[in-house]
Design an enzyme around this catalytic site. Structure first.
Site, PDB file in Angstrom:
ATOM      1  N   GLU A  23      -5.056   0.591  -8.529  1.00  0.00           N
ATOM      2  CA  GLU A  23      -5.209   2.158  -8.387  1.00  0.00           C
ATOM      3  C   GLU A  23      -5.128   3.201  -9.431  1.00  0.00           C
ATOM      4  O   GLU A  23      -3.523   2.869  -9.768  1.00  0.00           O
ATOM      5  CB  GLU A  23      -5.152   2.525  -6.920  1.00  0.00           C
ATOM      6  CG  GLU A  23      -5.285   3.894  -6.274  1.00  0.00           C
ATOM      7  CD  GLU A  23      -4.303   4.697  -5.534  1.00  0.00           C
ATOM      8  OE1 GLU A  23      -5.130   4.992  -4.963  1.00  0.00           O
ATOM      9  OE2 GLU A  23      -2.907   4.828  -5.484  1.00  0.00           O
TER      10      GLU A  23
ATOM     11  N   ASP B 194      -1.037  -0.064  -5.325  1.00  0.00           N
ATOM     12  CA  ASP B 194      -1.096   1.352  -5.120  1.00  0.00           C
ATOM     13  C   ASP B 194      -0.688   2.017  -6.192  1.00  0.00           C
ATOM     14  O   ASP B 194       0.555   1.865  -6.910  1.00  0.00           O
ATOM     15  CB  ASP B 194       0.085   1.242  -3.237  1.00  0.00           C
ATOM     16  CG  ASP B 194      -0.512   2.576  -3.354  1.00  0.00           C
ATOM     17  OD1 ASP B 194      -1.588   3.275  -2.835  1.00  0.00           O
ATOM     18  OD2 ASP B 194       0.277   3.470  -2.741  1.00  0.00           O
TER      19      ASP B 194
ATOM     20  N   ASP C  34      -3.091  -4.741  -0.130  1.00  0.00           N
ATOM     21  CA  ASP C  34      -2.545  -4.196  -1.168  1.00  0.00           C
ATOM     22  C   ASP C  34      -0.820  -3.930  -0.584  1.00  0.00           C
ATOM     23  O   ASP C  34      -0.154  -4.049   0.237  1.00  0.00           O
ATOM     24  CB  ASP C  34      -2.952  -2.904  -0.345  1.00  0.00           C
ATOM     25  CG  ASP C  34      -3.574  -1.904  -0.185  1.00  0.00           C
ATOM     26  OD1 ASP C  34      -2.598  -1.449  -1.937  1.00  0.00           O
ATOM     27  OD2 ASP C  34      -4.492  -0.829   0.099  1.00  0.00           O
TER      28      ASP C  34
ATOM     29  N   HIS D 282     -10.862   5.157   1.524  1.00  0.00           N
ATOM     30  CA  HIS D 282     -10.051   5.375   2.774  1.00  0.00           C
ATOM     31  C   HIS D 282      -9.171   7.201   2.077  1.00  0.00           C
ATOM     32  O   HIS D 282      -8.539   7.405   3.100  1.00  0.00           O
ATOM     33  CB  HIS D 282      -8.949   4.267   3.448  1.00  0.00           C
ATOM     34  CG  HIS D 282      -7.697   3.863   2.528  1.00  0.00           C
ATOM     35  ND1 HIS D 282      -8.107   4.132   1.340  1.00  0.00           N
ATOM     36  CD2 HIS D 282      -6.039   4.524   2.057  1.00  0.00           C
ATOM     37  CE1 HIS D 282      -7.211   3.382   0.074  1.00  0.00           C
ATOM     38  NE2 HIS D 282      -6.211   4.317   1.069  1.00  0.00           N
ATOM     39  N   ASP D 283      -9.522   7.493   0.838  1.00  0.00           N
ATOM     40  CA  ASP D 283      -8.580   8.245   0.953  1.00  0.00           C
ATOM     41  C   ASP D 283     -10.269   9.838   0.160  1.00  0.00           C
ATOM     42  O   ASP D 283      -9.243  10.611  -0.024  1.00  0.00           O
ATOM     43  CB  ASP D 283      -7.807   8.433  -0.784  1.00  0.00           C
ATOM     44  CG  ASP D 283      -6.918   7.462  -0.380  1.00  0.00           C
ATOM     45  OD1 ASP D 283      -5.917   7.217   0.538  1.00  0.00           O
ATOM     46  OD2 ASP D 283      -6.511   6.505  -1.147  1.00  0.00           O
TER      47      ASP D 283
HETATM   48  C1  NOJ Z   1      -2.731   5.689  -2.353  1.00  0.00           C
HETATM   49  C2  NOJ Z   1      -3.923   5.356  -0.802  1.00  0.00           C
HETATM   50  O1  NOJ Z   1      -4.465   5.100  -2.010  1.00  0.00           O
HETATM   51  C3  NOJ Z   1      -3.663   6.238  -0.250  1.00  0.00           C
HETATM   52  O2  NOJ Z   1      -3.625   6.116   0.661  1.00  0.00           O
HETATM   53  C4  NOJ Z   1      -1.830   6.499   0.037  1.00  0.00           C
HETATM   54  O3  NOJ Z   1      -1.488   7.760   0.510  1.00  0.00           O
HETATM   55  C5  NOJ Z   1      -0.924   6.945  -1.625  1.00  0.00           C
HETATM   56  N1  NOJ Z   1      -0.968   6.184  -2.290  1.00  0.00           N
HETATM   57  C6  NOJ Z   1       1.025   6.700  -1.126  1.00  0.00           C
HETATM   58  O4  NOJ Z   1       0.893   5.579  -0.744  1.00  0.00           O
END
Ligand code: NOJ
Length: 528
Positions: free
Chosen positions: A272, A214, A105, A333-334
């Site tokens: 992403e 990301d 990542d 994870h978000d």
């Molecule tokens: C997306 C990531 O998946 C998340 O966990 C992160 O807080 C933000 N981007 C900022 O990098």
């Protein structure tokens, strides 16, 4: 060595099953209560047994860990917390020996405020070359005391922080779409792109098989940084009208990244991309940009046949025009874990099992978030003192943030920390009710969720019925859906409240045992 995957002659990532590892929470090899790369390495046997093709390892580069590693202070080193560079080299080598690929990542949109570039920027004068790597602007109002525009941070509060100049006077402001400890880079500065290319090559030369990028829709900012027409105070979300993201300049950045990746046959870049509009989404996966982009529709969808079908149709339509590969994921994870999103308890688990069979029946790449294979729910009752997500502090303790989906994996035994660590406590506490959900408890159990995942992944990999890039929808009872792959696989989902008759054919696998030819509610089956 890596080889396998080879489902026909397509590039490996087109049909791969990726397993997302959240390293802090996967397995701890050094007894400090936090997971690390040695822990992932120790569990490669398990991942091989599960049958996944590749790992997506969330950030492990040097980081003060303000945002779980998404605040990177050295993108070309591994944080000692995770075991340093040597541990990464060992992981790559051993994973490859087991035919598992490794994707890392990377975080191109911002750095940590402890990155030497940012420390230098703070020490340098306004309008200096050091500051030009980030986005510094004078404030508004007579004494510059107002932020340069009205953008909020995704984690709450303004997206700007004012710095103090060397002489002690209040100075310019810098942009941070996320936490103040995550200053946004200025991608209009060629030095930024050149440095990122160096990072890509650094890891590709060490043998990684690709990257998850990301905020891949975020690096380009609109000219003049205009105000948002409407400022939402909702955290962690944004829509297509949001000027902070998805600006056209981002595509040149992706073309540059792709050129580097093309020097490494087989390497993959997965973005992403939180973009809803299909046409705009498809632009990211044109042949000279990203190989894959996350489509989050299934991860946002409730358990109804209409919503699931709409999400599938939409995700296919979003890549169709550019002939790119669809991607499927139920969580990460978000976001809230799928078991909880589908209602929790036994019903939530049954639905999550069914939806896993739906996503694995679809053409394209599938991303499984660690713990999904155990049917873990969100841990929504973590003690407040344990919460670590920056959202918790920045929201003034009104939003708990994402820790509930980041709790460590329960491996074995009857009580926390369930073999995750030899320390007395894990970095986030594991609920004691998870004793029945440990890997150990489930592996020998044929009816367990982990066994269902194993069987499903294996069948998807070896059966010819999964061939073909399309799906054809079938008629079926209300609140159900059924589709067929060109190779012959039929997938049926029963999202209704009563058993339904299965179509003709042999049942290859079912998430709940069919009785008298009927598929129970909250279940899915594969037929050939
Ligand atoms: C997306 C990531 O998946 C998340 O966990 C992160 O807080 C933000 N981007 C900022 O990098």
């Amino acid at each position: 060595m890596t080889a396998p995957v080879d489902r026909t002659t397509q590039p490996w990532w087109r049909s791969a099953v990726f397993y997302q590892v959240y390293p802090r929470s996967f397995a701890d090899s050094d007894g400090d209560g936090t997971g690390d790369l040695g822990g992932i390495r120790d569990k490669l046997g398990y991942l091989e047994l599960l049958g996944v093709d590749a790992l997506w390892v969330c950030p492990v580069m040097r980081s003060p860990m303000v945002d779980g590693g998404y605040d990177v202070s050295d993108p070309r080193d591994i944080d000692p917390l995770f075991g340093g560079l040597e541990a990464m080299d060992e992981l790559i080598a051993e994973a490859h020996d087991r035919h598992i690929k490794i994707t890392m990542d990377l975080v191109p949109n911002h750095t940590s405020s402890e990155h030497p570039w940012f420390t230098a920027a703070l020490a340098a004068a306004p309008d200096s070359a050091e500051r030009a790597r980030y986005i510094f602007r004078p404030g508004r109002g007579p004494d510059g005391a107002q932020p340069p525009n009205n953008w909020p941070s995704i984690f709450g509060g303004p997206a700007w922080t004012r710095v103090t100049e060397a002489d002690g006077s209040p100075g310019d402001w810098y942009l941070h779409i996320f936490a103040p400890e995550q200053p946004d880079l200025n991608w209009d500065n060629p030095e930024v792109a050149a440095d990122f290319e160096q990072t890509l090559r650094f890891w590709l030369d060490r043998g990684v098989d690709g990257f998850r990028l990301d905020v891949a829709h975020g690096m380009a900012k609109p000219n003049g940084l205009p105000d948002l027409a409407e400022v939402s105070t909702k955290m962690l979300v944004h829509d297509d009208s949001d000027l902070r993201f998805n600006n056209p300049g981002v595509h040149d950045i992706h073309r540059r990244i792709r050129k580097v990746l093309d020097e490494y046959p087989d390497a993959v870049a997965i973005g992403e991309v939180w973009v809803d509009d299909n046409t705009r989404f498809s632009e990211y996966v044109r042949p000279d940009e990203l190989h894959l982009a996350f489509n989050f529709r299934l991860a946002e969808t409730a358990f109804t046949s209409d919503a699931v079908r709409a999400a599938i149709e939409n995700s296919l339509a979003a890549v169709g025009p550019v002939e790119a590969t669809p991607t499927w994921t139920l969580s990460n994870h978000d976001v809230e874990r799928e078991v909880t999103r589908y209602g929790g308890g036994a019903e939530g688990v049954a639905r999550a099992r069914a939806m896993m069979m739906v996503e694995l029946a679809l053409p394209g790449a599938v991303f499984i978030y660690n713990g999904s294979e155990l049917g873990l729910p969100n841990a929504d009752d973590l003690p407040e003192a344990a919460l670590r997500d920056p959202v918790w502090e920045r929201s003034g303790h009104t939003e708990r943030g994402r820790d509930g989906c980041r709790v460590p994996i329960p491996w074995e035994g009857a009580a926390p920390p369930f073999g995750f660590t030899t320390a007395a406590e894990s970095w986030l506490p594991i609920p004691s009710q998870w004793a029945a959900l440990t890997v150990e408890a489930q592996l020998e159990e044929l009816g367990s969720t982990v066994s269902l995942y194993r069987m499903a992944i294996e069948l998807r990999g070896v059966r010819k019925e999964f061939a073909g890039p399309d799906i054809e929808w079938f008629g079926c009872p209300a609140d159900c859906l059924a589709f067929r792959r060109p190779g012959g696989l039929v997938c049926v989902l029963n999202a209704s409240t009563a058993p339904i008759a299965l179509p003709p054919g042999d049942v290859l696998l079912a998430s709940a045992r069919p009785e008298h030819g009927k598929l129970p509610a909250n279940a899915a089956a594969w037929l050939v």
